[in-house]
Design a protein around this motif. Structure first.
Motif, PDB file in Angstrom:
ATOM      1  N   HIS A 113      36.130  18.577  59.539  1.00  0.00           N
ATOM      2  CA  HIS A 113      35.130  19.458  60.136  1.00  0.00           C
ATOM      3  C   HIS A 113      34.311  18.762  61.220  1.00  0.00           C
ATOM      4  CE1 HIS A 113      36.135  22.259  57.020  1.00  0.00           C
ATOM      5  NE2 HIS A 113      35.859  21.367  56.097  1.00  0.00           N
ATOM      6  N   ALA A 114      34.046  17.489  61.046  1.00  0.00           N
ATOM      7  CA  ALA A 114      33.177  16.779  61.984  1.00  0.00           C
ATOM      8  C   ALA A 114      33.358  15.283  61.829  1.00  0.00           C
ATOM      9  CB  ALA A 114      31.710  17.144  61.700  1.00  0.00           C
ATOM     10  N   ASP A 115      33.116  14.551  62.916  1.00  0.00           N
ATOM     11  CA  ASP A 115      33.186  13.095  62.801  1.00  0.00           C
ATOM     12  C   ASP A 115      31.791  12.513  62.544  1.00  0.00           C
ATOM     13  OD1 ASP A 115      31.976  13.255  65.253  1.00  0.00           O
ATOM     14  OD2 ASP A 115      33.698  12.527  66.392  1.00  0.00           O
ATOM     15  N   GLN A 116      31.761  11.220  62.299  1.00  0.00           N
ATOM     16  CA  GLN A 116      30.490  10.548  61.992  1.00  0.00           C
ATOM     17  C   GLN A 116      29.477  10.747  63.099  1.00  0.00           C
ATOM     18  OE1 GLN A 116      30.971   6.348  61.425  1.00  0.00           O
ATOM     19  NE2 GLN A 116      32.906   6.594  60.330  1.00  0.00           N
ATOM     20  N   ARG A 117      29.974  10.681  64.327  1.00  0.00           N
ATOM     21  CA  ARG A 117      29.076  10.729  65.485  1.00  0.00           C
ATOM     22  C   ARG A 117      28.340  12.067  65.539  1.00  0.00           C
ATOM     23  NH1 ARG A 117      31.047  10.536  71.468  1.00  0.00           N
ATOM     24  NH2 ARG A 117      29.013  10.294  72.461  1.00  0.00           N
ATOM     25  N   LEU A 118      29.101  13.162  65.297  1.00  0.00           N
ATOM     26  CA  LEU A 118      28.457  14.487  65.291  1.00  0.00           C
ATOM     27  C   LEU A 118      27.431  14.555  64.167  1.00  0.00           C
ATOM     28  CD1 LEU A 118      28.063  17.406  66.136  1.00  0.00           C
ATOM     29  CD2 LEU A 118      30.090  18.032  64.824  1.00  0.00           C
ATOM     30  N   ARG A 119      27.790  14.014  63.009  1.00  0.00           N
ATOM     31  CA  ARG A 119      26.850  14.082  61.883  1.00  0.00           C
ATOM     32  C   ARG A 119      25.567  13.310  62.202  1.00  0.00           C
ATOM     33  NH1 ARG A 119      31.592  14.855  58.609  1.00  0.00           N
ATOM     34  NH2 ARG A 119      31.203  16.725  57.368  1.00  0.00           N
ATOM     35  N   ARG A 120      25.709  12.137  62.807  1.00  0.00           N
ATOM     36  CA  ARG A 120      24.502  11.370  63.170  1.00  0.00           C
ATOM     37  C   ARG A 120      23.677  12.144  64.195  1.00  0.00           C
ATOM     38  NH1 ARG A 120      27.899   6.711  62.484  1.00  0.00           N
ATOM     39  NH2 ARG A 120      28.599   6.844  64.638  1.00  0.00           N
ATOM     40  N   ASP A 121      24.374  12.758  65.144  1.00  0.00           N
ATOM     41  CA  ASP A 121      23.657  13.511  66.164  1.00  0.00           C
ATOM     42  C   ASP A 121      22.902  14.689  65.548  1.00  0.00           C
ATOM     43  OD1 ASP A 121      23.078  13.621  68.952  1.00  0.00           O
ATOM     44  OD2 ASP A 121      24.167  15.535  68.978  1.00  0.00           O
ATOM     45  N   LEU A 122      23.530  15.313  64.527  1.00  0.00           N
ATOM     46  CA  LEU A 122      22.866  16.450  63.867  1.00  0.00           C
ATOM     47  C   LEU A 122      21.633  15.996  63.086  1.00  0.00           C
ATOM     48  CD1 LEU A 122      26.016  18.433  62.720  1.00  0.00           C
ATOM     49  CD2 LEU A 122      24.282  19.234  64.331  1.00  0.00           C
ATOM     50  N   VAL A 123      21.697  14.805  62.501  1.00  0.00           N
ATOM     51  CA  VAL A 123      20.510  14.285  61.805  1.00  0.00           C
ATOM     52  C   VAL A 123      19.363  14.186  62.801  1.00  0.00           C
ATOM     53  CG1 VAL A 123      19.511  12.300  60.583  1.00  0.00           C
ATOM     54  CG2 VAL A 123      21.848  13.040  60.068  1.00  0.00           C
ATOM     55  N   ARG A 124      19.661  13.654  63.988  1.00  0.00           N
ATOM     56  CA  ARG A 124      18.608  13.503  65.005  1.00  0.00           C
ATOM     57  C   ARG A 124      18.106  14.859  65.501  1.00  0.00           C
ATOM     58  NH1 ARG A 124      22.000   8.756  66.600  1.00  0.00           N
ATOM     59  NH2 ARG A 124      23.421  10.228  67.593  1.00  0.00           N
ATOM     60  N   SER A 125      19.046  15.761  65.854  1.00  0.00           N
ATOM     61  CA  SER A 125      18.610  17.014  66.495  1.00  0.00           C
ATOM     62  C   SER A 125      18.042  18.012  65.477  1.00  0.00           C
ATOM     63  CB  SER A 125      19.763  17.639  67.283  1.00  0.00           C
ATOM     64  OG  SER A 125      20.886  17.815  66.449  1.00  0.00           O
ATOM     65  N   LEU A 126      18.762  18.216  64.359  1.00  0.00           N
ATOM     66  CA  LEU A 126      18.233  19.138  63.346  1.00  0.00           C
ATOM     67  C   LEU A 126      16.935  18.591  62.753  1.00  0.00           C
ATOM     68  CD1 LEU A 126      21.379  20.214  61.256  1.00  0.00           C
ATOM     69  CD2 LEU A 126      20.252  21.501  63.065  1.00  0.00           C
ATOM     70  N   GLY A 127      16.883  17.259  62.609  1.00  0.00           N
ATOM     71  CA  GLY A 127      15.680  16.630  62.067  1.00  0.00           C
ATOM     72  C   GLY A 127      14.481  16.923  62.950  1.00  0.00           C
ATOM     73  N   ARG A 128      14.667  16.739  64.241  1.00  0.00           N
ATOM     74  CA  ARG A 128      13.588  16.986  65.205  1.00  0.00           C
ATOM     75  C   ARG A 128      13.156  18.468  65.147  1.00  0.00           C
ATOM     76  NH1 ARG A 128       9.463  15.222  68.601  1.00  0.00           N
ATOM     77  NH2 ARG A 128      10.539  13.425  69.444  1.00  0.00           N
ATOM     78  N   ILE A 129      14.145  19.374  65.130  1.00  0.00           N
ATOM     79  CA  ILE A 129      13.837  20.811  65.117  1.00  0.00           C
ATOM     80  C   ILE A 129      13.091  21.192  63.835  1.00  0.00           C
ATOM     81  CG2 ILE A 129      14.849  23.124  64.993  1.00  0.00           C
ATOM     82  CD1 ILE A 129      17.198  21.963  66.719  1.00  0.00           C
ATOM     83  N   ALA A 130      13.581  20.703  62.683  1.00  0.00           N
ATOM     84  CA  ALA A 130      12.969  21.076  61.402  1.00  0.00           C
ATOM     85  C   ALA A 130      11.550  20.518  61.292  1.00  0.00           C
ATOM     86  CB  ALA A 130      13.833  20.579  60.240  1.00  0.00           C
ATOM     87  N   ILE A 131      11.361  19.280  61.740  1.00  0.00           N
ATOM     88  CA  ILE A 131      10.025  18.671  61.660  1.00  0.00           C
ATOM     89  C   ILE A 131       9.056  19.428  62.571  1.00  0.00           C
ATOM     90  CG2 ILE A 131       8.701  16.601  62.264  1.00  0.00           C
ATOM     91  CD1 ILE A 131      11.207  14.996  61.237  1.00  0.00           C
ATOM     92  N   THR A 132       9.514  19.790  63.750  1.00  0.00           N
ATOM     93  CA  THR A 132       8.666  20.560  64.675  1.00  0.00           C
ATOM     94  C   THR A 132       8.295  21.903  64.057  1.00  0.00           C
ATOM     95  OG1 THR A 132       9.796  19.521  66.532  1.00  0.00           O
ATOM     96  CG2 THR A 132       8.524  21.523  67.013  1.00  0.00           C
ATOM     97  N   GLU A 133       9.312  22.567  63.476  1.00  0.00           N
ATOM     98  CA  GLU A 133       9.054  23.882  62.876  1.00  0.00           C
ATOM     99  C   GLU A 133       8.073  23.773  61.703  1.00  0.00           C
ATOM    100  OE1 GLU A 133      12.647  26.204  62.099  1.00  0.00           O
ATOM    101  OE2 GLU A 133      11.556  27.188  60.481  1.00  0.00           O
ATOM    102  N   ALA A 134       8.267  22.765  60.869  1.00  0.00           N
ATOM    103  CA  ALA A 134       7.375  22.590  59.718  1.00  0.00           C
ATOM    104  C   ALA A 134       5.953  22.279  60.188  1.00  0.00           C
ATOM    105  CB  ALA A 134       7.895  21.483  58.814  1.00  0.00           C
ATOM    106  N   SER A 135       5.841  21.489  61.272  1.00  0.00           N
ATOM    107  CA  SER A 135       4.513  21.160  61.809  1.00  0.00           C
ATOM    108  C   SER A 135       3.807  22.410  62.296  1.00  0.00           C
ATOM    109  CB  SER A 135       4.623  20.178  62.977  1.00  0.00           C
ATOM    110  OG  SER A 135       5.471  19.129  62.661  1.00  0.00           O
ATOM    111  N   GLN A 136       4.581  23.312  62.902  1.00  0.00           N
ATOM    112  CA  GLN A 136       3.979  24.545  63.426  1.00  0.00           C
ATOM    113  C   GLN A 136       3.477  25.456  62.317  1.00  0.00           C
ATOM    114  OE1 GLN A 136       7.243  25.754  65.848  1.00  0.00           O
ATOM    115  NE2 GLN A 136       6.574  24.578  67.632  1.00  0.00           N
ATOM    116  N   CYS A 137       4.090  25.338  61.125  1.00  0.00           N
ATOM    117  CA  CYS A 137       3.634  26.154  59.992  1.00  0.00           C
ATOM    118  C   CYS A 137       2.255  25.705  59.515  1.00  0.00           C
ATOM    119  CB  CYS A 137       4.603  26.042  58.823  1.00  0.00           C
ATOM    120  SG  CYS A 137       6.246  26.617  59.195  1.00  0.00           S
ATOM    121  N   LEU A 138       1.867  24.485  59.908  1.00  0.00           N
ATOM    122  CA  LEU A 138       0.592  23.923  59.449  1.00  0.00           C
ATOM    123  C   LEU A 138      -0.599  24.622  60.076  1.00  0.00           C
ATOM    124  CD1 LEU A 138       1.010  20.060  59.375  1.00  0.00           C
ATOM    125  CD2 LEU A 138       0.315  21.563  57.526  1.00  0.00           C
ATOM    126  N   VAL A 139      -0.447  25.018  61.354  1.00  0.00           N
ATOM    127  CA  VAL A 139      -1.600  25.586  62.053  1.00  0.00           C
ATOM    128  C   VAL A 139      -1.868  27.031  61.692  1.00  0.00           C
ATOM    129  CG1 VAL A 139      -2.435  24.431  64.091  1.00  0.00           C
ATOM    130  CG2 VAL A 139      -0.057  25.144  64.005  1.00  0.00           C
TER     131      VAL A 139
END
Lengths: 169, 275
Positions: free
Chosen positions: B249-275
């Motif tokens: 389904h995916a190679d290591q590189r894609l998985r690492r990239d998803l950790v970075r990109s999904l991580g950034r998106i999820a953290i941003t979204e969770a931060s926005q729920c704070l306000v």
């Protein structure tokens, strides 16, 4: 606590499309195979046999279910509905089935029985389900012929007829 | 694609289940919703001597509220929890993640505890349990014990459940005040196993990130409220720390990239729920 031996068959009885059926199954027999081979209800198709393709979807106790992810012995005493139960009478299609015909929502027909059971259940449970919800439910099915759009159109058409009471087909 | 032969026990009480589990010494598997077990049986990845059906035991499908949060008992179906009134308020992470668990058709039968017991590294429910700091209640003839989610998942489809134990329930702590929650997943199609999924829990002072689908078990990290390039660096370090693998389904590189990109998106979204 009944323990059924691996080598022995045991009686399995349930209601299939309103009529009582019975047969014998060993513990490992899948409900999908039981329906087809013991009950002769071959409308339910068997595709991937691990819950991914959706072709074997039926209704157990009013709820959508993969018959390949259910043991026949689990169905003892249950109320089961399959694609054979959709048509109101011989020679006449249900509103949903007729919409599938009208919109060319099937080609080879392998996936169709499962999709009809999912959509029929959806419209029973949620008569006002929107297109997003319809697509969500269709997400549990694979179709390699249609590209899905005719299926979505058929579902929307059938739903609007069901809601308006215009069930003439 | 047919299961190997097995004996079948239709249990009528929890005591019967525990008796068989103790007697079979690891050769018994519990059948609740069957949405993980049946594929394992059919692909013959699991060949138990006996399958114990707990579907007829009364009272196993409850949602309870306890000190440690929402308690999902052994037979509680995923669809039932998704429809639980107020879930979005008490458990916003579960409300966001549950629609990603399988399909409508499998959620109608599949159970919460079954998914936890199966411990697929891509599964959303183990990830949520770890992210929320939940726990698993185990029962056997010897008694009961509770295991924290972070200690429960020990490897690929492996857990700390002992041979004679059954998961009686799992508990998900309620959402805390002034805390934001977000869930993100990437798969080839909705309903497929996650190639990577991320749960973020953010307060004014801390970031907790949990990642599924990349390593053998859900991975959880706690950071201060990093921002900008410091957050990017932390996500990148996490991506390289995890034992990402290549598969069809995916190679290591894609998985690492998803950790970075999904991580950034999820953290941003969770931060926005704070306000």
């Amino acid at each position: 606590m009944p323990r059924l031996s691996r080598d022995e068959t045991t009686p399995v009885r349930f209601t299939l499309n309103g009529a009582p059926v019975s047969g014998r199954a060993e513990p490992r027999r899948l409900l999908s195979d039981f329906l087809r081979n013991e009950c002769g209800a071959t409308g339910t198709h068997v595709g991937c046999e691990h819950g991914v393709c959706g072709a074997c979807t039926i209704r157990i106790g009013g709820t959508m279910a993969r018959s390949c992810l259910t043991l026949a012995v689990q169905a003892e005493g249950a109320t089961i509905e399959t694609v054979e139960g959709l048509a109101p009478q011989p020679g006449r299609l249900s509103v949903l089935q007729e919409a599938f015909r009208r919109h060319h929502a099937l080609q080879c027909g392998f996936c169709t029985a499962g999709i009809l059971m999912s959509l029929d259940t959806l419209f029973l449970d949620e008569p006002d389900a929107g297109e997003v919800r319809i697509r969500d439910v269709l997400g549990g099915h694979l179709c390699r012929c249609t590209g899905y759009e005719p299926i979505v159109q058929a579902a929307i058409d059938a739903q609007s007829r069901l809601r308006s009471g215009n069930t003439d087909v | 694609m047919k299961p190997a032969p097995f004996d079948y026990v239709r249990a009528e009480s929890l005591d019967e289940v525990l008796d068989v589990l103790a007697a079979e010494q690891g050769e018994a598997r519990i059948l609740a919703g069957g949405q993980s077990l049946l594929p394992m049986l059919s692909m013959r990845l699991a060949r138990p001597r006996v399958v114990i059906d707990v579907g007829r035991i009364r009272g196993l499908d409850a949602v309870e509220t306890a000190k440690d949060g929402l308690v999902a008992t052994a037979g509680l179906r995923q669809a039932t929890l998704l429809a639980h009134p107020g879930l979005e308020r008490t458990h916003p992470l579960l409300a966001a993640a549950l629609p990603w668990v399988g399909h409508v058709q499998t959620r109608a039968r599949g159970t919460i505890c079954g998914s936890v017991a199966h411990a697929d590294p891509s599964a959303e429910l183990p990830l949520c349990l770890v992210a929320l700091g939940g726990s698993v209640r185990l029962i056997s003839k010897r008694g009961r014990r509770r295991v924290e989610a972070r200690d429960f998942f020990t490897g690929l489809m492996s857990t700390g459940r002992r041979e004679d134990e059954m998961i009686e329930a799992v508990s998900f702590p309620e959402a805390k005040r002034e805390t934001g929650y977000a869930f993100r997943e990437f798969g080839r199609r909705h309903g497929d196993f996650a190639i990577a999924s991320v749960a973020a829990v953010v307060t004014t002072k801390t970031i907790e990130i949990s990642v599924g689908g990349v390593d053998d078990v859900p991975a959880r990290r706690a950071w201060p409220r990093l921002e900008g390039s410091a957050l990017d660096d932390a996500l990148n370090a996490l991506a390289w720390e995890l034992d990402a693998r290549d598969d069809i389904h995916a190679d290591q590189r894609l998985r690492r990239d998803l950790v970075r990109s999904l991580g950034r998106i999820a953290i941003t979204e969770a931060s926005q729920c704070l306000v």
